[in-house]
Design an enzyme around this catalytic site. Sequence first.
Site, PDB file in Angstrom:
ATOM      1  N   TRP A  13       0.815  -1.223   0.000  1.00 37.01           N
ATOM      2  CA  TRP A  13       0.000   0.000   0.000  1.00 37.01           C
ATOM      3  C   TRP A  13       0.843   1.265   0.000  1.00 37.01           C
ATOM      4  O   TRP A  13       0.309   2.353  -0.168  1.00 37.01           O
ATOM      5  CB  TRP A  13      -0.925   0.004   1.217  1.00 37.01           C
ATOM      6  CG  TRP A  13      -1.920  -1.114   1.246  1.00 37.01           C
ATOM      7  CD1 TRP A  13      -2.068  -2.130   0.329  1.00 37.01           C
ATOM      8  CD2 TRP A  13      -2.910  -1.363   2.245  1.00 37.01           C
ATOM      9  NE1 TRP A  13      -3.083  -2.981   0.694  1.00 37.01           N
ATOM     10  CE2 TRP A  13      -3.619  -2.534   1.873  1.00 37.01           C
ATOM     11  CE3 TRP A  13      -3.261  -0.714   3.424  1.00 37.01           C
ATOM     12  CZ2 TRP A  13      -4.660  -3.055   2.640  1.00 37.01           C
ATOM     13  CZ3 TRP A  13      -4.292  -1.225   4.191  1.00 37.01           C
ATOM     14  CH2 TRP A  13      -4.991  -2.387   3.797  1.00 37.01           C
ATOM     15  N   LYS A  14       2.140   1.122   0.225  1.00 38.93           N
ATOM     16  CA  LYS A  14       3.051   2.266   0.243  1.00 38.93           C
ATOM     17  C   LYS A  14       2.534   3.330   1.231  1.00 38.93           C
ATOM     18  O   LYS A  14       1.983   2.977   2.274  1.00 38.93           O
ATOM     19  CB  LYS A  14       3.266   2.800  -1.174  1.00 38.93           C
ATOM     20  CG  LYS A  14       3.712   1.685  -2.136  1.00 38.93           C
ATOM     21  CD  LYS A  14       4.136   2.160  -3.490  1.00 38.93           C
ATOM     22  CE  LYS A  14       4.531   0.980  -4.367  1.00 38.93           C
ATOM     23  NZ  LYS A  14       5.007   1.398  -5.691  1.00 38.93           N
ATOM     24  N   HIS A  98      12.821  -2.494  -1.449  1.00 40.49           N
ATOM     25  CA  HIS A  98      11.972  -2.034  -2.549  1.00 40.49           C
ATOM     26  C   HIS A  98      12.710  -0.961  -3.331  1.00 40.49           C
ATOM     27  O   HIS A  98      13.471  -0.180  -2.779  1.00 40.49           O
ATOM     28  CB  HIS A  98      10.647  -1.488  -2.000  1.00 40.49           C
ATOM     29  CG  HIS A  98       9.623  -1.235  -3.052  1.00 40.49           C
ATOM     30  ND1 HIS A  98       9.626  -0.112  -3.843  1.00 40.49           N
ATOM     31  CD2 HIS A  98       8.556  -1.977  -3.456  1.00 40.49           C
ATOM     32  CE1 HIS A  98       8.612  -0.154  -4.688  1.00 40.49           C
ATOM     33  NE2 HIS A  98       7.958  -1.283  -4.475  1.00 40.49           N
ATOM     34  N   GLU A 100      11.922   1.794  -4.431  1.00 36.44           N
ATOM     35  CA  GLU A 100      11.726   3.164  -3.954  1.00 36.44           C
ATOM     36  C   GLU A 100      12.641   3.464  -2.770  1.00 36.44           C
ATOM     37  O   GLU A 100      13.142   4.583  -2.624  1.00 36.44           O
ATOM     38  CB  GLU A 100      10.255   3.384  -3.596  1.00 36.44           C
ATOM     39  CG  GLU A 100       9.374   3.427  -4.840  1.00 36.44           C
ATOM     40  CD  GLU A 100       7.919   3.082  -4.597  1.00 36.44           C
ATOM     41  OE1 GLU A 100       7.177   3.074  -5.585  1.00 36.44           O
ATOM     42  OE2 GLU A 100       7.536   2.809  -3.445  1.00 36.44           O
ATOM     43  N   GLU A 170      11.153  -6.686  -9.622  1.00 38.48           N
ATOM     44  CA  GLU A 170      10.376  -5.512  -9.989  1.00 38.48           C
ATOM     45  C   GLU A 170      11.208  -4.625 -10.906  1.00 38.48           C
ATOM     46  O   GLU A 170      12.047  -3.857 -10.434  1.00 38.48           O
ATOM     47  CB  GLU A 170       9.925  -4.751  -8.741  1.00 38.48           C
ATOM     48  CG  GLU A 170      10.953  -4.686  -7.613  1.00 38.48           C
ATOM     49  CD  GLU A 170      10.642  -3.616  -6.588  1.00 38.48           C
ATOM     50  OE1 GLU A 170       9.458  -3.395  -6.327  1.00 38.48           O
ATOM     51  OE2 GLU A 170      11.589  -2.998  -6.080  1.00 38.48           O
ATOM     52  N   GLY A 176       4.535   1.723 -11.254  1.00 34.98           N
ATOM     53  CA  GLY A 176       3.739   2.934 -11.229  1.00 34.98           C
ATOM     54  C   GLY A 176       3.712   3.698 -12.533  1.00 34.98           C
ATOM     55  O   GLY A 176       3.234   4.827 -12.592  1.00 34.98           O
ATOM     56  N   SER A 216       3.214  -2.685 -12.152  1.00 35.66           N
ATOM     57  CA  SER A 216       1.963  -2.401 -12.879  1.00 35.66           C
ATOM     58  C   SER A 216       1.152  -3.667 -13.152  1.00 35.66           C
ATOM     59  O   SER A 216       0.611  -3.855 -14.241  1.00 35.66           O
ATOM     60  CB  SER A 216       2.263  -1.646 -14.182  1.00 35.66           C
ATOM     61  OG  SER A 216       2.858  -0.391 -13.914  1.00 35.66           O
ATOM     62  N   GLY A 237       1.262  -2.892  -6.361  1.00 29.60           N
ATOM     63  CA  GLY A 237       1.250  -1.556  -5.779  1.00 29.60           C
ATOM     64  C   GLY A 237      -0.113  -0.911  -5.891  1.00 29.60           C
ATOM     65  O   GLY A 237      -1.039  -1.232  -5.159  1.00 29.60           O
ATOM     66  N   GLY A 238      -0.265  -0.001  -6.839  1.00 31.44           N
ATOM     67  CA  GLY A 238      -1.477   0.803  -6.954  1.00 31.44           C
ATOM     68  C   GLY A 238      -2.759   0.008  -7.032  1.00 31.44           C
ATOM     69  O   GLY A 238      -3.781   0.389  -6.432  1.00 31.44           O
TER      70      GLY A 238
END
Length: 257
Positions: A13-14, A98, A100, A170, A176, A216, A237-238
């Site tokens: 969910w970040k 991750h 990010e 990833e 994203g 994605s 993710g999203g």
Amino acid sequence: MTKERKLIIAGNWKMNKTVAGALALVRDLKIALAKVTEVDIVVCPPFTALSEVAKAIRDSNIALGAQDMSEHNAGAYTGEIAAEMLKEFAVRYVILGHSERRQYQKETDELIAKKAQAAHAASLQPIICVGETLAEREAGRMEKVLETQVHGSLSGLSKEQMVASIIAYEPVWAIGTGKTATSAQAEEAHAFIRGLLVKSFDETVARRVRIQYGGSVKPSNARELMSQPDVDGALVGGASLEAQSFADIIKNSITEG
């Protein structure tokens, strides 16, 4: 579909969802996914929502994960979270390395390896992330980048710890962005990573380790991605922030096209 390894699909969910939003999401997921047994389902809320989400999913088929943790057990590390703190909330999985965090927090393979060791010491299952950037892929360096990250991030793990670990491939260029690696690209990278595990550990270990795809993932591409022999799940993710899309990804992954 018949898979050699049980699929594991985790929602990252970040930095999204208040406690109220998190509870609304898991309430809907519990209903939508109540009958699913073919997939290990994991949700990874922000730290602030772990306690309430843990209560909400107790006695369900949804497991709890965290998005990061410290390599230290305790001490003067402002803003950090230790493994034992996560375990208080029945956390079973933790995402490490991750892209990010590699990008924004400058996390190194060495640090991620230390975190993986700390996770195993606390009986948490690490989801260890690796993946190349678009520039690295276009320069033909995908395999070299993956080899460096896999060897570095898994350094020091025993065979038993490796089997109890999950790798998430990833490709950074697909996170994203709406771009997704084709099923063939995903399979190629996953097979290469599994080959690295054969070299670092052995064939038996490599065959047992689950390797997720992240980048994605959505309901429309889940079935094709999950049908690849070396793709053992997804780090979403999203699309995990909305109950219907996350549930559809999971359901599409276990039904024949």
